[in-house]
Design a protein around this motif. Structure first.
Motif, PDB file in Angstrom:
ATOM      1  N   ARG B  71       0.917  -1.218   0.199  1.00 30.90           N
ATOM      2  CA  ARG B  71       0.324  -0.013  -0.477  1.00 30.90           C
ATOM      3  C   ARG B  71       1.103   1.286   0.027  1.00 30.90           C
ATOM      4  O   ARG B  71       0.609   2.426  -1.260  1.00 30.90           O
ATOM      5  CB  ARG B  71      -0.838  -0.198   1.008  1.00 30.90           C
ATOM      6  N   PHE B  72       1.915   1.323   0.510  1.00 27.60           N
ATOM      7  CA  PHE B  72       2.575   2.586   0.867  1.00 27.60           C
ATOM      8  C   PHE B  72       3.411   2.474  -0.733  1.00 27.60           C
ATOM      9  O   PHE B  72       3.764   3.911  -1.365  1.00 27.60           O
ATOM     10  CB  PHE B  72       3.964   2.680   1.960  1.00 27.60           C
ATOM     11  N   ASN B  82      -2.374  10.624   4.483  1.00 35.97           N
ATOM     12  CA  ASN B  82      -3.985   9.529   4.791  1.00 35.97           C
ATOM     13  C   ASN B  82      -4.214   9.148   5.741  1.00 35.97           C
ATOM     14  O   ASN B  82      -5.240   8.639   5.865  1.00 35.97           O
ATOM     15  CB  ASN B  82      -4.798   9.781   3.447  1.00 35.97           C
ATOM     16  N   HIS B  83      -3.197   7.780   6.026  1.00 34.70           N
ATOM     17  CA  HIS B  83      -3.395   6.688   6.393  1.00 34.70           C
ATOM     18  C   HIS B  83      -2.004   6.266   7.632  1.00 34.70           C
ATOM     19  O   HIS B  83      -3.125   5.756   8.761  1.00 34.70           O
ATOM     20  CB  HIS B  83      -3.506   5.455   5.779  1.00 34.70           C
ATOM     21  N   LEU B  84      -1.053   6.573   7.364  1.00 31.12           N
ATOM     22  CA  LEU B  84      -0.064   6.033   8.174  1.00 31.12           C
ATOM     23  C   LEU B  84      -0.097   6.829   9.990  1.00 31.12           C
ATOM     24  O   LEU B  84      -0.763   4.992  10.482  1.00 31.12           O
ATOM     25  CB  LEU B  84       1.285   6.712   7.777  1.00 31.12           C
ATOM     26  N   GLN B  85      -0.881   7.772  10.067  1.00 36.11           N
ATOM     27  CA  GLN B  85      -0.800   7.859  11.635  1.00 36.11           C
ATOM     28  C   GLN B  85      -1.901   6.990  11.913  1.00 36.11           C
ATOM     29  O   GLN B  85      -1.838   6.675  13.213  1.00 36.11           O
ATOM     30  CB  GLN B  85      -0.963   9.643  11.585  1.00 36.11           C
ATOM     31  N   LEU B 310       1.920  -1.677  12.165  1.00 35.05           N
ATOM     32  CA  LEU B 310       0.964  -1.406  10.987  1.00 35.05           C
ATOM     33  C   LEU B 310      -0.538  -2.773  11.442  1.00 35.05           C
ATOM     34  O   LEU B 310      -1.714  -3.173  11.554  1.00 35.05           O
ATOM     35  CB  LEU B 310       0.641  -1.173  10.100  1.00 35.05           C
ATOM     36  N   VAL B 311       0.006  -4.419  12.545  1.00 34.08           N
ATOM     37  CA  VAL B 311       0.204  -5.206  12.063  1.00 34.08           C
ATOM     38  C   VAL B 311      -0.568  -5.436  12.735  1.00 34.08           C
ATOM     39  O   VAL B 311      -1.426  -7.048  13.506  1.00 34.08           O
ATOM     40  CB  VAL B 311       1.084  -6.441  11.154  1.00 34.08           C
ATOM     41  N   ILE B 312      -0.737  -5.060  13.665  1.00 33.64           N
ATOM     42  CA  ILE B 312      -1.109  -5.341  15.567  1.00 33.64           C
ATOM     43  C   ILE B 312      -2.323  -6.124  15.756  1.00 33.64           C
ATOM     44  O   ILE B 312      -3.037  -6.543  15.833  1.00 33.64           O
ATOM     45  CB  ILE B 312      -0.526  -4.013  16.132  1.00 33.64           C
ATOM     46  N   PRO B 313      -3.127  -4.761  14.279  1.00 31.93           N
ATOM     47  CA  PRO B 313      -4.930  -5.740  14.777  1.00 31.93           C
ATOM     48  C   PRO B 313      -5.005  -7.238  13.995  1.00 31.93           C
ATOM     49  O   PRO B 313      -5.579  -8.120  14.694  1.00 31.93           O
ATOM     50  CB  PRO B 313      -5.394  -4.748  13.653  1.00 31.93           C
ATOM     51  N   GLU B 314      -3.956  -7.051  13.188  1.00 35.31           N
ATOM     52  CA  GLU B 314      -4.320  -8.782  12.706  1.00 35.31           C
ATOM     53  C   GLU B 314      -3.745 -10.417  13.745  1.00 35.31           C
ATOM     54  O   GLU B 314      -3.795 -10.800  13.284  1.00 35.31           O
ATOM     55  CB  GLU B 314      -3.654  -9.006  11.387  1.00 35.31           C
TER      56      GLU B 314
END
Lengths: 439, 455
Positions: B71-72, B82-85, B310-314
């Protein structure tokens, strides 16, 4: 720069000459880019070809497969190999002078923290100065605040002209500021000079400025060449600075993120430390940087594959740089003609980036306007290009206050720039001004 | 070894412990073959009994990470603006809930515990330099503190004029009381000449030798003894022991998420309890976010690959596929590693270095004294030998008794070597059987560490 010449590459490594890259190969290499976007901003975040992403993933999997073995047997030699390639690319005397870090922002923290210790150990006195360009990158300015101002150092900001007509303007202004900075007997301990300023984007004649600094008794000189490698030739020895950094993920096709920090061998250079301290502390910056705890070091390990990749282009890295430069200048001239504006700097001061004046009727009146316009171009026209706001000087008639910083990298096509041209033309035709954009 | 362990694992049937008997297969829980798939990228043939060093990452999480990376790369500007933070904030919020922090501002995400130590210690360095701390003011550390932390103390405290009080904890150890008593003694001794103690660094789970420390009690002792601030280095903790930062009561608490929480390399959280001083912590890599608080500074330290953060939810989703979620995984890992540790100790005629309740998902198992592990080099050589000749990955620790100490004996002499075995969801009985047999083989062949010393 032997390694950018494909035939030299073959002779020294004994490998077969890399297969020349075709236009469709090239498209495939960057097919992961959003195809709807006119991506005219390689300067901000760089790019990474599919071959290199694959190479990176191989390294990542090797680590995950058996991390202990990888740590004990594979990691260090792989980093050393990358450092040797960089040493050759930048003409450093010794591989010990080359450390690999995450990015230029990290390199700045390393050099500046070193200066902090000099203040604390009373090597430097309160009021001793650091000199930076007014156009220094935001992170570097903050780093100077965090490590130098906070430690009692004084900061001199050198204002350089923009738009600019020639290198001599830069040299002249820098000389003035340097003399002024020293005028009341102040000692200048560190000069931080961009090789290619970020915003506005201009090539700085660093070799002359370094010499000037030496002549004026500046202790140490740090060149922030974040954009430089893959954009302009770098001869670290010839430039003569004490420290030089450049990002490898911007213009040298590495994945995010990696940078090198060159530190000319000296008594001081042995005292530079990575701020993240591991068991390697005291073994030299290169060793310290090669292990800062468990991390994914794969972006640092793909230099061999990157050199193979660039050597598939005619003229290798030199060829890529030359063509990028020629194309970006051609596209810039096309745009200023279409818009009736001007370039911010002459072609010889542009690398693979150019500052293109935007029509003044767009009403870019502040930095926020520039950011909003950029967002508008992204969302409504699917054009990605950063806009620079330049404050008008009193007395100027119809001043150009906005500049688009266009980049050209191997994946760009002329249509990208036509889309920018037409987007701006449309805005002009519909009487658009930045005022119309919501907060 | 896992949820559906039944006929494949004869020990489960003879164990008698209900939790090992195969339960009704709940279709919503991960199956044994799914677990094997998740870790199919691990090198086959290696008995990987060292999750503690570098952790592990399941295939679904690697895939999730790749999606973020792409995605990056696809449109970096859009991703950045729009997304990272937003995504990092989401990860921080999940961690805040996991560790019972009061406020998400207290949770910063950094690369690893080594980075967190640098952040806390650099802050101490500034305090010395700016005169808030006086020359000679002390920092307390454990004798077995992780080497990177020791060096960080040298780099930021000793260099700035601070002094260091080293507290020795006993090992082998029999109870929490021993740890508490030794710590109290060591702290009091170190402060004997009226030194002001500015910071104590306490491990939640020591690395080598590996023992769960009664951190909460030690933090209390620090407060009683007037230690200004306490930093708990819990590099191993999350996914290994229950973590409640409020209960532990430290000022700073760090844990790696790639060791026992299935994140890719590398990511850690640094908890900083809200206080008048916490705004003054800074990430050493300074970006334009400088001054906006540590969490915001850490969320942008220049162009980087932030995908592991960013994968902590997964990852949370992944753990919920196991019965009991993360807690269930933890409990079963602990039970298994103790069981395996006891099996090995029995086979070798040695003992565990600490009682089961002080073992997390790792255990220190005494190695037969006949192997003669007499120094750190011996330990390293033995580890290499086990890797190269037996395909076993397990770190070895050397603990020579201090002057005046008797040490633990086996039938042939003093036990000075310990294997630190880990158990994570991918481990099988066979891993430990191979270790057992390898050591037995070495003994039969009369191999000692002296023979392994490279000239």
């Amino acid at each position: 720069m032997a390694t950018s010449d494909p035939s030299h590459g073959a002779a020294t490594t004994g490998k077969p000459k890399p297969k020349p890259i075709t236009p469709s190969d090239l498209r495939a290499e960057f097919s992961h880019h959003d195809p709807t976007i006119a991506r005219i901003n390689n300067g901000s975040f760089g790019c990474c070809p599919a071959t290199i992403i694959a190479a990176q993933q191989r390294h990542q999997l090797l680590f995950l497969r058996q991390p202990d073995y990888y740590y004990f047997h594979t990691l260090k030699p792989s980093i050393l190999q990358s450092r040797r390639l960089i040493q050759t690319l930048i003409n450093a005397d010794h591989v010990d002078e080359v450390s690999i870090v995450d990015n230029a922002t990290t390199a700045a923290a390393i050099v500046l923290q070193h200066t902090t210790w000099s203040f604390f150990s009373s090597n430097f006195q309160p009021g001793d100065a650091a000199l930076i360009l007014h156009y220094a990158y935001g992170a570097v300015k903050k780093s100077v605040q965090a490590y130098i101002s906070r430690a009692g150092g004084h900061v001199i900001e050198v204002h350089l002209p923009f738009p600019v007509k020639s290198r001599s303007e830069i040299v002249f202004e820098f000389q003035k500021a340097l003399k002024l900075g020293k005028s009341n007997g102040r000692k200048i301990r560190l000069a931080v000079i961009d090789h290619i300023t970020s915003m506005p984007c201009v090539i700085i004649p660093v070799k002359e400025l370094v010499k000037m600094c030496r002549d004026e008794g500046v202790d140490r000189i740090f060149i922030d060449g974040a954009h430089a490698i893959g954009n302009v030739e770098i001869d670290a020895r010839d430039i003569g600075a004490d420290f030089y950094t450049s990002n490898l993920h911007k213009w040298l096709f590495c994945p995010p993120s990696a940078a090198f920090l060159y530190c000319k061998m000296s008594d001081e250079s042995s005292d530079l430390h990575h701020p993240v301290v591991s068991h390697e502390y005291g073994n030299g910056l290169a060793m310290e940087s090669a292990w800062i705890g468990t991390r994914d070091y794969s972006p640092q390990l793909v230099l061999p594959e990157v050199m193979e990749f660039v050597n598939r282009f005619e003229g290798g890295l030199k060829g890529i740089m030359k063509r990028n430069h020629e194309m970006v200048v051609e596209m810039a001239k096309m745009l200023v003609e279409a818009w009736g504006t001007e370039l911010g700097a002459p072609p010889e001061m542009c690398a693979s980036l150019a500052m293109v004046g935007m029509p003044s009727c767009l009403g870019i009146r502040c930095e926020l306007d520039a950011l909003k316009l950029r967002k508008h171009l992204r969302e409504c026209f699917k054009v990605e290009v950063p806009i620079y706001y330049r404050a008008p000087v009193e007395g100027e008639v119809d001043p150009i206050t906005g500049y688009a910083r266009i980049s050209h990298q191997v994946y760009n096509v002329v249509e990208d720039y036509y889309r920018l041209r037409d987007a701006v033309k449309k805005l002009v035709e519909t009487g658009f001004t930045c005022d119309l954009l919501s907060k | 070894m896992d949820l559906s362990a039944g006929p494949e694992d004869p020990r489960a049937a003879t164990n008698g412990d209900d939790s090992h008997v195969s339960k009704k297969l709940k279709l919503s829980f991960i199956t044994e073959s799914e677990i094997r798939e998740e870790f199919a990228h691990h090198q086959p043939g290696i008995a990987r009994i060292n999750n503690g060093s570098f952790g592990s990452c399941p295939a679904s999480i690697i895939a999730a990470q790749k999606r973020w990376q792409l995605r990056f790369l696809r449109q970096p500007d859009d991703f950045f603006f729009n997304h990272l933070q937003r995504q990092i904030l989401h990860s921080r919020t999940i961690i805040k809930d996991l560790v019972n922090a009061d406020h998400v501002d207290e949770v910063s995400i950094v690369d690893n515990a080594t980075t967190a130590a640098a952040i806390v210690l650099q802050h101490v360095g500034w305090a010395f330099a700016e005169g808030r701390f006086q020359k000679g003011d002390a920092v307390v550390m454990l004798h077995c503190a992780f080497q990177a932390v020791k060096k960080s103390i040298e780099a930021y405290v000793t260099r700035a004029g601070g002094s260091v009080i080293v507290v020795h904890l006993p090992f082998p150890v029999n109870s929490n009381d021993e740890i508490i008593a030794e710590f109290r003694k060591g702290l009091a001794r170190g402060r004997a000449n009226g030194k002001k103690v500015r910071l104590a660094i306490i491990d939640h789970i020591t690395s080598m030798p590996c023992v769960v420390i009664p951190a909460r009690e030690l933090v209390k002792i620090c407060r009683e003894e007037g230690v200004e601030r306490v930093f708990v280095d819990a590099a191993h903790a999350i996914g290994n022991v229950h973590v409640d930062v409020k209960e532990i009561g430290a000022d700073f608490y760090v844990s790696n998420l790639h060791k026992w929480f299935f994140c890719p390399p590398s990511v850690a959280f640094l908890y900083c309890r809200k206080s008048p001083v916490s705004p003054d912590l800074h990430h050493p890599v300074v970006s334009h976010e400088y001054g906006n608080g540590l969490a915001i500074e850490s969320a942008w330290i220049g162009t980087r690959d932030y995908s592991s953060q960013l994968v902590i939810p997964e990852v949370l989703e992944f753990t919920s596929r196991f019965e009991g979620g993360l807690e269930g995984i933890r409990n079963r890992n602990h039970e298994k590693v103790v069981e395996m540790g006891q099996m090995l100790a029995k086979a070798w005629g040695t003992s565990l270095g600490s009682p089961p309740e002080m073992c997390p998902s790792m255990a220190m198992v005494g190695l037969p004294s006949r192997l003669r592990v007499l120094c750190d080099d011996d330990a390293l050589n033995l580890r290499s030998h086990l890797r190269d000749k037996f395909g076993l990955e397990v770190p070895i620790h050397c603990q020579v008794p201090r002057d005046g100490e008797l040490g633990v004996m086996d039938g042939d002499g003093c036990v000075t070597g310990y294997a630190r075995i880990s158990h994570q969801v991918y481990n099988t009985l066979d891993d430990y059987v191979r270790l057992r047999d390898a050591i037995t083989q070495l003994l039969q062949d009369g191999v000692t560490c002296e023979m392994l010393r490279r000239v």
